[in-house]
Write an enzyme that holds these catalytic residues in place. Structure first.
Site, PDB file in Angstrom:
ATOM      1  N   ASN A 186      11.901 -25.009  -0.865  1.00 38.51           N
ATOM      2  CA  ASN A 186      12.206 -25.882   0.275  1.00 38.51           C
ATOM      3  C   ASN A 186      13.154 -25.118   1.195  1.00 38.51           C
ATOM      4  OD1 ASN A 186      13.116 -27.868   2.042  1.00 38.51           O
ATOM      5  ND2 ASN A 186      13.364 -29.431   0.461  1.00 38.51           N
TER       6      ASN A 186
ATOM      7  N   ARG B 132       7.592 -26.647   0.571  1.00 40.10           N
ATOM      8  CA  ARG B 132       7.725 -27.632   1.638  1.00 40.10           C
ATOM      9  C   ARG B 132       7.436 -26.908   2.951  1.00 40.10           C
ATOM     10  NH1 ARG B 132      12.802 -29.012   4.850  1.00 40.10           N
ATOM     11  NH2 ARG B 132      12.269 -30.878   6.018  1.00 40.10           N
TER      12      ARG B 132
ATOM     13  N   HIS C  61      10.140 -35.656   7.601  1.00 35.62           N
ATOM     14  CA  HIS C  61      10.736 -36.204   6.368  1.00 35.62           C
ATOM     15  C   HIS C  61       9.684 -36.943   5.529  1.00 35.62           C
ATOM     16  CE1 HIS C  61      14.813 -36.071   8.562  1.00 35.62           C
ATOM     17  NE2 HIS C  61      14.745 -35.062   7.699  1.00 35.62           N
TER      18      HIS C  61
ATOM     19  N   ARG D 137      21.538 -31.676  15.756  1.00 36.82           N
ATOM     20  CA  ARG D 137      20.455 -31.923  16.701  1.00 36.82           C
ATOM     21  C   ARG D 137      20.803 -33.123  17.580  1.00 36.82           C
ATOM     22  NH1 ARG D 137      15.968 -32.094  12.087  1.00 36.82           N
ATOM     23  NH2 ARG D 137      16.241 -30.002  11.239  1.00 36.82           N
TER      24      ARG D 137
ATOM     25  N   GLU E 229      12.988 -34.486  -2.710  1.00 35.42           N
ATOM     26  CA  GLU E 229      11.804 -33.820  -2.166  1.00 35.42           C
ATOM     27  C   GLU E 229      11.210 -32.828  -3.157  1.00 35.42           C
ATOM     28  OE1 GLU E 229      12.943 -33.900   2.591  1.00 35.42           O
ATOM     29  OE2 GLU E 229      13.796 -32.349   1.299  1.00 35.42           O
TER      30      GLU E 229
END
Length: 401
Positions: A16, A97, A185, A246, A386
């Site tokens: 990831n 990922r 996500h 961000r 994840e």
């Protein structure tokens, strides 16, 4: 399979890669996969890069500083370490990922040369992530030619957004070029829905749900009958809620204004909205919510950044509930969602009109159910994972080979 430092194999490795981090986990290939060890490379590209290893049994982290100039270098270091610990021959597959799958990829798939060519083609969609993710896949391929590698796409959960939710209000010719709202996500969303099915009330996972993944990157997703119908992120992960660094959504006129008044070019603007904005930009102190909560009582900039984040998150809950026609379950997850009780409380403040009421004691304790017993909406805290979602997907793909 031979005995290893982590018991018998075979194993699944999950990868990831973030913009300056690399999370890797080793799972025993069972149904469901069993986590054995996790490793985090942080501050990649900086002289003080950090490697932190956490055993799946002891949960005790061990860290050391080393030079990791880029993601491929981190992967090479990791593969060398795995060679010593488990032997690369005991790794059955690697799952990556991949943040952006464009219009092509709607589910996890085995990596092929054609896939890599398509990911290179759409790299301008997400220059923050796709190039480094491609380099990680190639680094594994160089070290272990022929090893099964799978790409698990963060956009896949949202691939079938309703047309009206996916369409951008720009000239139609760009829609044909793949410019649409994608959402991100998705791996976290898929994991949270699996967990909600496991821990929730009968039929709860088929209801009207908002998944609030609030971390360094933050987004919310409206789910109805198990499908994503709206999400706060759009064409890129920069959009939607304000995040650690961000900006989230901005008036596009700001680009033209800064170009005229400061001579700001596209690359400089891209860097500003992806690395210098959000909590960091507003507070001028830190991108970390923990730092800002600790300083908000004495620094108005920190207080304003926290207030802005909570305000936009609360606004998003209201908007997503409107798309769902009401709300049955709100799930908090991600680093902020899981650990920042004051943020959860402020997001839910004055939301009684939607049926959201949280119990202050449960919220402070971080209990699995945060809502009051008489609350109309079930508010849950579910830690996301994840890596486990990637490992499950790879295990399922291997079963189809």
């Amino acid at each position: 399979m031979a005995q290893t430092a982590f018991g018998p194999g075979p194993f699944i490795l999950t990868v990831n890669g973030g913009s300056s981090s690399l999370k890797v986990a080793l799972f025993r290939d069972e149904n469901p996969p069993v986590s054995m060890v996790r490793c985090l490379f942080s501050r990649i590209g900086f002289p003080d890069s950090l490697m932190t290893v956490v055993s799946g049994t002891t949960k005790k982290p061990e860290s050391r500083t080393l030079a990791v100039p880029d993601h491929a270098a981190g992967m090479d270091l990791l593969m060398h370490w795995l060679e010593q610990a488990v032997g690369l021959g005991n790794i059955r597959a690697v799952g990556h990922r991949v943040v952006h799958g464009g219009v092509t990829y709607s589910r996890p798939e085995r990596v092929t040369p054609d896939m890599l060519a398509e990911l290179r083609r759409i790299s301008p969609y997400d220059p923050e992530h796709l190039p480094s993710e491609i380099s990680l896949i190639e680094a594994v391929g160089r070290r272990c030619p022929g090893l099964f590698q799978a790409a698990c796409f963060d956009t896949a959960f949202h691939h079938d957004l309703p047309r009206v939710a996916a369409l951008l209000p720009i000239p139609r010719r760009y829609d044909a070029q793949g410019l649409r709202r994608y959402g991100f996500h998705g791996l976290s969303c898929a994991f949270l829905m699996r967990e909600l099915t496991r821990v929730g009330k009968t039929g709860e996972a088929d209801g009207r749900i908002i998944l609030a993944h609030l971390g360094n990157g933050a987004s919310m997703t409206a789910v109805r009958r198990g499908r994503s119908i709206e999400t706060t992120m759009g064409f890129t992960p920069t959009s939607g809620l304000p995040m650690s660094r961000r900006s989230g959504d901005l008036d596009p006129g700001i680009i033209a204004y800064l170009a005229r008044t400061e001579g700001m070019d596209v690359e400089r603007f891209h860097r500003m909205v992806n690395a210098e904005s959000g909590l960091l930009g507003v507070s001028e102190l830190s991108p970390d919510m923990r730092d800002l909560l600790a300083q908000e009582a004495r620094d108005p900039r920190a207080a304003e950044a926290v207030a802005l984040f909570c305000y936009h998150a609360r606004k998003a809950v209201g908007a997503l509930a409107a798309t769902l026609g009401g709300l049955d379950t709100l799930v908090f997850s991600g680093g902020i969602g899981e650990h920042a009780a004051p943020v959860r409380a402020r997001i839910c403040e004055s939301m009684e009109f939607l049926g959201i009421t949280i119990d202050p004691r449960r919220n402070q304790a971080g209990e699995p159910v945060l809502s009051r017993q008489d609350g109309q909406v079930t508010v849950r805290l579910i830690p996301t994972d994840e890596e486990t979602e990637i490992a499950r997907s790879v295990h399922e793909l291997l079963g189809m080979e």
